[in-house]
Design a protein around this motif. Sequence first.
Motif, mmCIF file in Angstrom:
data_model
loop_
_atom_site.group_PDB
_atom_site.id
_atom_site.type_symbol
_atom_site.label_atom_id
_atom_site.label_comp_id
_atom_site.label_asym_id
_atom_site.label_seq_id
_atom_site.Cartn_x
_atom_site.Cartn_y
_atom_site.Cartn_z
ATOM 1 N N ARG A 1 0.718 -1.017 -0.011
ATOM 2 C CA ARG A 1 -0.064 0.079 0.149
ATOM 3 C C ARG A 1 0.818 1.286 -0.140
ATOM 4 O O ARG A 1 0.504 2.253 -0.692
ATOM 5 C CB ARG A 1 -0.823 -0.009 1.280
ATOM 6 N N HIS B 1 2.267 1.738 -3.373
ATOM 7 C CA HIS B 1 1.212 2.477 -4.385
ATOM 8 C C HIS B 1 1.016 3.894 -4.167
ATOM 9 O O HIS B 1 0.885 4.656 -5.064
ATOM 10 C CB HIS B 1 -0.206 1.636 -4.088
ATOM 11 N N ASP C 1 -5.720 -3.584 -12.706
ATOM 12 C CA ASP C 1 -4.628 -3.555 -11.612
ATOM 13 C C ASP C 1 -3.517 -2.610 -11.664
ATOM 14 O O ASP C 1 -3.368 -2.101 -12.707
ATOM 15 C CB ASP C 1 -4.170 -4.884 -11.042
ATOM 16 N N VAL D 1 -2.240 -4.145 -6.809
ATOM 17 C CA VAL D 1 -3.204 -3.548 -5.893
ATOM 18 C C VAL D 1 -4.353 -3.408 -6.839
ATOM 19 O O VAL D 1 -4.203 -2.757 -8.255
ATOM 20 C CB VAL D 1 -2.926 -2.103 -5.606
ATOM 21 N N TYR D 2 -5.283 -3.939 -6.797
ATOM 22 C CA TYR D 2 -6.765 -3.679 -7.396
ATOM 23 C C TYR D 2 -7.500 -2.629 -6.587
ATOM 24 O O TYR D 2 -7.958 -2.984 -5.493
ATOM 25 C CB TYR D 2 -7.689 -5.036 -7.617
ATOM 26 N N PRO D 3 -7.585 -1.544 -7.274
ATOM 27 C CA PRO D 3 -8.140 -0.328 -6.503
ATOM 28 C C PRO D 3 -9.673 -0.359 -5.839
ATOM 29 O O PRO D 3 -9.930 0.528 -5.411
ATOM 30 C CB PRO D 3 -7.736 0.945 -6.781
ATOM 31 N N ASN E 1 -5.302 -9.828 2.377
ATOM 32 C CA ASN E 1 -6.456 -9.079 2.515
ATOM 33 C C ASN E 1 -7.242 -9.505 3.821
ATOM 34 O O ASN E 1 -8.043 -10.509 3.706
ATOM 35 C CB ASN E 1 -7.359 -9.140 1.411
ATOM 36 N N PRO F 1 -10.592 -2.319 -2.312
ATOM 37 C CA PRO F 1 -8.867 -2.515 -2.533
ATOM 38 C C PRO F 1 -8.547 -4.016 -2.310
ATOM 39 O O PRO F 1 -8.851 -4.544 -1.196
ATOM 40 C CB PRO F 1 -8.253 -1.717 -1.622
ATOM 41 N N TYR G 1 -5.105 -6.648 -2.391
ATOM 42 C CA TYR G 1 -3.618 -6.651 -2.388
ATOM 43 C C TYR G 1 -3.279 -8.239 -2.509
ATOM 44 O O TYR G 1 -3.755 -9.196 -2.019
ATOM 45 C CB TYR G 1 -3.145 -6.167 -0.951
#
Length: 862
Positions: free
Chosen positions: A80, A83, A112, A166-168, A195, A316, A318
């Motif tokens: 995080r 990112h 992503d 990271v998929y936001p 997660n 989000p 991760y």
Amino acid sequence: MARKQKATEVRHPSSDVDDGVGDKLFFLRTKYSLLGKAEWWWLMDDSLAEINARLESEHFVVIDGFLTGAHTRSLRDEIRDAHEHGHLAPGVLAGGKAGDATQYTMRDVRGDHVGWFDGTERLEGVQWDTLPTAMKRADTLVNQLGAQPRSELATVSSRSKAMCTVYPGDDARYVRHVDNPDGNGRLLTALLYLNPEWEEGDGGELRVFRCLSGSGEAAAAGFVDCDGKSLESADSFDTRVKSGHLGGATDEFNVAVDARDVAEGVRDVATLRGAGENGSTTKPVRLTDVAPLGGRVVLFKSDARVPHEVLAAHAPRYAVTLWYFDKSEVTAARAAPLSEAERKEQEEKIAREIEFMRLKHGATSEPEVRIRDSQEGEWRDTGTTRPTPDVPGQCSAAWEDGDVIAITVPLPAGTCAADCGVEVDTSSSTLIIEAPGLEGNVARVKLPEGADEDSISVKLSKKPTRALVVRVRCEPLAVLPTPTPHTVESPPPEPEPDLPPRTGVPATSAAKDCVGVGGTLSWSSSTDFSTLPSVPPREPGTAPRGIDLRDASDWEDFIQTRWALAGKEDEQPVLTPHALDGLSFPVTLAWSLQQPGVSEALAAARKKTRTDATRTDATFANLGDETAGTTPVVVVIAGASSFTEQYLLDRTRYWEEVTVAAPQPAGGIHLAFVGPDVVAASGEAKRLSPTITASVHRETVRDYTARVPNDVPLMIVGFNTGMGGGGGALARGWAPDLVETLSRRPDAPAVFTAANDYADLRGELAVFKALGARFIVDPRANPFRAFTHTIGEGEGEPGVRSAPRQGEKWSCANAFVYAVQGFAKGKGPSAGLTDEQLCTLAAKAAERAAGAAWDALGMRRS
């Protein structure tokens, strides 16, 4: 490499237990948790056997509790931070072995953000504490699985860097794809989910597609490679359906087996019957959803046996992805350049792929396309002109004096030169440069014909901008080749392949110029050691000049000031990699002399020193500073070798840098090269400069130090001794000298360097803690470590390689440094221990540390 095409028998995850009871892996995890082995339950023999059986029969397996909760949260926070500080970029789409020649982004298809790291990068706002640990765990698991009977993973030879993802949220997804559609070398994919607060409805599940064979009950058939038609037949199934109740959709979508939960957060959504258009037959397809639960790792085969997608993420998400490579396939992928006709065909295919993605997935975002003309070319937006000369990324190149090609690599602010590496792939005459800020942190430059691969020089520059400059002499001068078009494979798309990372090994004909087992460097008579500019002599009565190295962070802190001392501020330093290797020894010593713990110990020892120039001990009367009339500091280079420390003494003037680099102590310095591996000499002192002398002694450290009077300041230095990483044998040999020094000369600081932290440093710290030594400089990374790297011993031959094999780790001379002085209060002899008992403790501690390191690496104990 030929992949398995035959059907493998399906063994349902719950087949080994009664229906409704649960998954066998769940019971194994519970069993070992009750036995106090929750953190390593997956490494137990029966757990490994079950994981391997599941992977070989079903091509994918879900392992919970792989990372602890603390590790999961820590690694999630690291990614995080990366990112939030801009170190991740939108995931690119490109297919196949040539996928790094054309890339495009299309958020509706892949949403992503990714970054490629190995945990050693120095990034603003990011402290990699957990990533290396997680990667080491994954390496250990894969290595142990490769040792299982009939395991396909036995051919694993290397792995990629970690793709931190990271998929936001906002419905970001990644459509169905295969990680290895065309033999790019990927054998196994490992997904680590981070997660811990994931809940149903957050989305981001991994959906796995597996094709079955046979005409009978689909659930009892075997899994085989999936083909395009079979997968297309599954596209009519609503990928958003996850519940066990399909209602009227069963007949409409030809569902043979309804959804069922097979483990916590793992659900077989459906098994779809094989039915193509116009009565054609396709393979049944099983859809399995895996929730991205924190601490979970998912392993699956990277080829066409396991197509997969990431469902829309509403929060989000991760993860870390690692790819493990098959040796023969990745070698073939690298060595198979496309012909001009193939490149043209691929260029047309990528254009069709973009349109295909737009139509199939309803993409509304406009794709951003970048291309380059070769795998070494510079990325550019479509339609821009091709840069010349042909170098990758942000680099530039230019000819100098008609026969030298200079490649300049800009470095981001704060980047250390020690973060960079240079290597030549002699098989293809390709210069490989590692540097932060490059695409994938690696640049590959095809050298012109006539390039002298042994003539590489490296310039470290801060002005006018921070940059690394690599020069190669080329005779006769060759014109840079005109690049030819190079594009990518056709759908399905996959992430850009990340081949195993390169390192800074100059792969020249003198390949033995490397860090060997125990951290020993070896050079030949033809090795090119750069000559350093001379420093004007100090005027009488003036204070010694030098470089303040106490807070140095890398080589630039030494080199730039060193050139300034010589009056060469306007000249850019040029040093060969071998020069940095050799300078690592004296400059590390100079750095050590300035560390508060060491300098304070020597100052205290000097208070006891007699300053009478007519001292009766003639042995030390004329050593060190020839004008001071004061006893010098005697620095014992313990365990010196004729191939390294003594070689530098005989063939270079680098040891003079001990006093050139740092203000020398009163009386100067005498270097005593002591050890069984030096070339026998008379022991007479040799003057190196007005303030430093040296002598060579083929004997033990304890025998030499016994002749050094107690009022002479004494310091011990051991470079890359290997006493901790080689098990008990080396520690047993070193123990008498260590005990003698700590006991008989408690005033003498002892500085040691180690080539790596996973074995050597770990073992040495165990040795000194077992002895009860007092640490005066805590273990830390050495800012002046050597430049080149090598592989230590694993299950295979030691030596220089372009990438590590499974179970092997990199070593680098003088990579870590620490210092001890005497025994801690209440330890050693004051605790009633004899010298013999202390020596035994040291050897046993090294044996335990080495065994733990071997176990963690999956290496065979000797």
